[in-house]
Scaffold this active site. Structure first.
Site, PDB file in Angstrom:
ATOM      1  N   SER A   1      28.803 -10.436  -3.120  1.00  0.00           N
ATOM      2  CA  SER A   1      30.245 -10.250  -3.656  1.00  0.00           C
ATOM      3  C   SER A   1      30.933  -9.266  -2.929  1.00  0.00           C
ATOM      4  O   SER A   1      32.118  -9.189  -2.819  1.00  0.00           O
ATOM      5  CB  SER A   1      30.138 -10.135  -5.334  1.00  0.00           C
TER       6      SER A   1
ATOM      7  N   HIS B   1      27.846  -5.182 -11.084  1.00  0.00           N
ATOM      8  CA  HIS B   1      26.444  -5.652 -10.662  1.00  0.00           C
ATOM      9  C   HIS B   1      26.560  -6.150  -9.305  1.00  0.00           C
ATOM     10  O   HIS B   1      26.661  -7.256  -8.958  1.00  0.00           O
ATOM     11  CB  HIS B   1      25.810  -6.685 -11.535  1.00  0.00           C
TER      12      HIS B   1
ATOM     13  N   HIS C   1      31.225 -17.296  -5.975  1.00  0.00           N
ATOM     14  CA  HIS C   1      31.924 -16.907  -4.678  1.00  0.00           C
ATOM     15  C   HIS C   1      32.875 -17.823  -4.354  1.00  0.00           C
ATOM     16  O   HIS C   1      33.988 -16.983  -4.016  1.00  0.00           O
ATOM     17  CB  HIS C   1      31.216 -16.394  -3.364  1.00  0.00           C
TER      18      HIS C   1
ATOM     19  N   ASP D   1      25.133   2.467 -14.216  1.00  0.00           N
ATOM     20  CA  ASP D   1      25.298   1.220 -15.061  1.00  0.00           C
ATOM     21  C   ASP D   1      26.663   0.740 -15.076  1.00  0.00           C
ATOM     22  O   ASP D   1      27.494   1.484 -15.428  1.00  0.00           O
ATOM     23  CB  ASP D   1      24.803   1.494 -16.537  1.00  0.00           C
ATOM     24  N   GLY D   2      26.784  -0.449 -14.271  1.00  0.00           N
ATOM     25  CA  GLY D   2      27.939  -1.221 -14.299  1.00  0.00           C
ATOM     26  C   GLY D   2      28.736  -1.161 -15.549  1.00  0.00           C
ATOM     27  O   GLY D   2      29.990  -1.211 -15.638  1.00  0.00           O
TER      28      GLY D   2
ATOM     29  N   ASP E   1      28.527  -9.517 -13.118  1.00  0.00           N
ATOM     30  CA  ASP E   1      27.428 -10.398 -12.659  1.00  0.00           C
ATOM     31  C   ASP E   1      26.038 -10.039 -12.619  1.00  0.00           C
ATOM     32  O   ASP E   1      25.267  -9.821 -11.799  1.00  0.00           O
ATOM     33  CB  ASP E   1      27.674 -10.856 -11.061  1.00  0.00           C
TER      34      ASP E   1
ATOM     35  N   GLU F   1      25.529  -0.293  -8.919  1.00  0.00           N
ATOM     36  CA  GLU F   1      24.257  -1.235  -8.675  1.00  0.00           C
ATOM     37  C   GLU F   1      23.047  -0.070  -9.033  1.00  0.00           C
ATOM     38  O   GLU F   1      23.203   1.038  -8.784  1.00  0.00           O
ATOM     39  CB  GLU F   1      23.906  -1.446  -7.205  1.00  0.00           C
TER      40      GLU F   1
HETATM   41  N1  SAM Z   1      27.182  -9.571  -7.451  1.00  0.00           N
HETATM   42  C1  SAM Z   1      26.253  -9.736  -6.808  1.00  0.00           C
HETATM   43  C2  SAM Z   1      26.696 -10.755  -5.660  1.00  0.00           C
HETATM   44  O1  SAM Z   1      27.537 -11.802  -5.784  1.00  0.00           O
HETATM   45  O2  SAM Z   1      26.276 -10.718  -4.311  1.00  0.00           O
HETATM   46  C3  SAM Z   1      24.858 -10.151  -7.074  1.00  0.00           C
HETATM   47  C4  SAM Z   1      24.327  -9.204  -8.272  1.00  0.00           C
HETATM   48  S1  SAM Z   1      22.752  -9.784  -8.587  1.00  0.00           S
HETATM   49  C5  SAM Z   1      22.998 -11.147  -9.736  1.00  0.00           C
HETATM   50  C6  SAM Z   1      22.701  -8.564 -10.079  1.00  0.00           C
HETATM   51  C7  SAM Z   1      22.273  -7.281  -9.851  1.00  0.00           C
HETATM   52  O3  SAM Z   1      22.649  -6.277 -10.883  1.00  0.00           O
HETATM   53  C8  SAM Z   1      21.105  -6.944  -9.319  1.00  0.00           C
HETATM   54  O4  SAM Z   1      21.102  -6.122  -8.035  1.00  0.00           O
HETATM   55  C9  SAM Z   1      20.457  -5.829 -10.621  1.00  0.00           C
HETATM   56  O5  SAM Z   1      19.667  -4.969  -9.767  1.00  0.00           O
HETATM   57  C10 SAM Z   1      21.745  -4.902 -10.825  1.00  0.00           C
HETATM   58  N2  SAM Z   1      21.845  -4.667 -11.974  1.00  0.00           N
HETATM   59  C11 SAM Z   1      21.100  -4.903 -13.246  1.00  0.00           C
HETATM   60  N3  SAM Z   1      21.502  -4.260 -14.185  1.00  0.00           N
HETATM   61  C12 SAM Z   1      22.457  -3.295 -13.853  1.00  0.00           C
HETATM   62  C13 SAM Z   1      23.528  -2.593 -14.664  1.00  0.00           C
HETATM   63  N4  SAM Z   1      23.425  -2.179 -15.786  1.00  0.00           N
HETATM   64  N5  SAM Z   1      24.166  -1.994 -13.872  1.00  0.00           N
HETATM   65  C14 SAM Z   1      24.456  -2.059 -12.403  1.00  0.00           C
HETATM   66  N6  SAM Z   1      23.707  -3.153 -11.796  1.00  0.00           N
HETATM   67  C15 SAM Z   1      22.627  -3.589 -12.557  1.00  0.00           C
END
Ligand code: SAM
Length: 322
Positions: free
Chosen positions: A125, A42, A19, A177-178, A203, A149
């Site tokens: 984020s 993500h 961050h 899916d991101g 992320d 997400e």
């Molecule tokens: N970016 C966030 C932050 O900095 O506050 C934290 C994200 S966390 C490390 C990763 C997230 O990605 C989790 O909530 C998980 O459920 C989600 N996730 C996992 N695979 C994913 C995908 N293929 N597409 C979108 N989200 C996904």
């Protein structure tokens, strides 16, 4: 399918590195008056309470943002002898690094009624990006924020949190899916001023081994679609072959695309329990020219605070190249 929940980790040392880098990068990009498309592939839940069982059980925020916030608060309460270690960085440099102060001020902004320096709320984020794009001097530019997400509980929480912002079409949150969603968003639309600008945060939790290859593929594809975008990739530094080779792979892909890069790492040292993540990195493609100096100033101050009471291995690095 997903066991990772960011609520257990929000505000830990990895979030601090991620961050801080995000804030420093966005601040620079926002000096220009043309709109940005911000993409968080993500996103997590968007914002977190640190007084919940999840955060209290893990203790990660307490060893991360809570300690760092003391650094800022110590300006007002230097009498407290139990906080001696947090003053070391200030003593060494005379003041808190500008970007670190900016990040701590942002966290404090989410905790206006906190009676102690320890924050009770930590913005993820999505909320950090939203806070910067909606500051009075930036709001008229109309940046857009696109969030993705997959976790069923977290997308529900994220959608509810986003709804509370009343930001209309400026922000969207989708259960998608991101990695896939990114393809449809790049290149970003042309603004009325004729420019295309985007910042992408990638992320993942890397709980699935295939995430490493997906990150590399997403970066390669994105650079083909939009070579001038600014890409921020968080990665864990853990003894696993895929993790070890990811920064090397990202370097190769960035160089093949003829783009500049910056790689920042933060290792906080072993804990007495010897478990848990102790190091992570941020790979930035097309970094602002100011980023290296900003991180060079902030990371030693952060390390000084976060590595106190831990064993060997504390270190930080910032490298850049083209
Ligand atoms: N970016 C966030 C932050 O900095 O506050 C934290 C994200 S966390 C490390 C990763 C997230 O990605 C989790 O909530 C998980 O459920 C989600 N996730 C996992 N695979 C994913 C995908 N293929 N597409 C979108 N989200 C996904």
């Amino acid at each position: 399918m997903f066991s990772y929940r960011h609520a257990f980790h929000a505000g830990n040392h990895a979030d601090v590195l991620k961050h801080l880098t995000l804030v420093a990068t966005l601040r620079h990009l926002m000096r220009k008056d043309s709109p940005l498309t911000l993409i968080d592939t993500h996103a997590g839940a968007g914002i977190y309470r640190l007084d919940t069982d999840a955060a209290q059980t893990s203790g990660e925020a307490e060893a991360g943002i809570a300690r760092l916030s003391n650094l800022s608060a110590s300006e007002n309460s230097k009498q407290n002898s139990s906080q001696t270690h947090v003053y070391q960085a200030e003593k060494a440099t005379g003041s808190i690094a500008t970007v670190l102060q900016d990040y701590l001020d942002l966290i404090a902004h989410f905790n206006p009624t906190a009676t102690s320096s320890a924050p009770r709320v930590y913005p993820g984020s999505p909320f950090i990006m939203h806070a910067l794009m909606s500051e009075p001097e930036r709001a008229a530019v109309h940046d857009r924020l696109r969030l993705f997400e997959l976790h069923p509980t977290d997308i529900q929480a994220l959608s509810a949190h986003v709804a509370q912002l009343h930001a209309g079409r400026q922000i969207s949150a989708a259960r998608q899916d991101g990695f896939e969603a990114l393809k449809a968003l790049l290149p970003p639309p042309v603004s009325s001023g004729g420019s295309r600008r985007a910042l992408v945060l990638i992320d993942p939790s890397y709980e699935i081994k295939s995430d490493y290859a997906k990150v590399a593929a997403a970066v390669q594809d994105s650079l083909k679609r939009f070579a001038t975008g600014v890409y921020l990739v968080w990665y864990p530094i853990i003894p696993r072959p895929e993790a070890h080779s990811l920064p090397r792979r990202l370097k190769t892909l960035t160089q093949q695309a003829g783009r500049t890069w910056l790689n920042a790492t933060l290792h906080i040292g072993q804990s007495s329990q010897g478990s848990g993540l102790t190091a992570s990195g941020m790979w930035v493609i097309n970094p602002p020219h100011t980023l290296k100096a900003a991180l060079d100033e902030a990371l030693p101050q952060i390390l000084d605070v976060l590595s106190a009471h831990r064993g060997s291995g504390a270190a930080w690095t910032v490298e850049q190249g083209d």
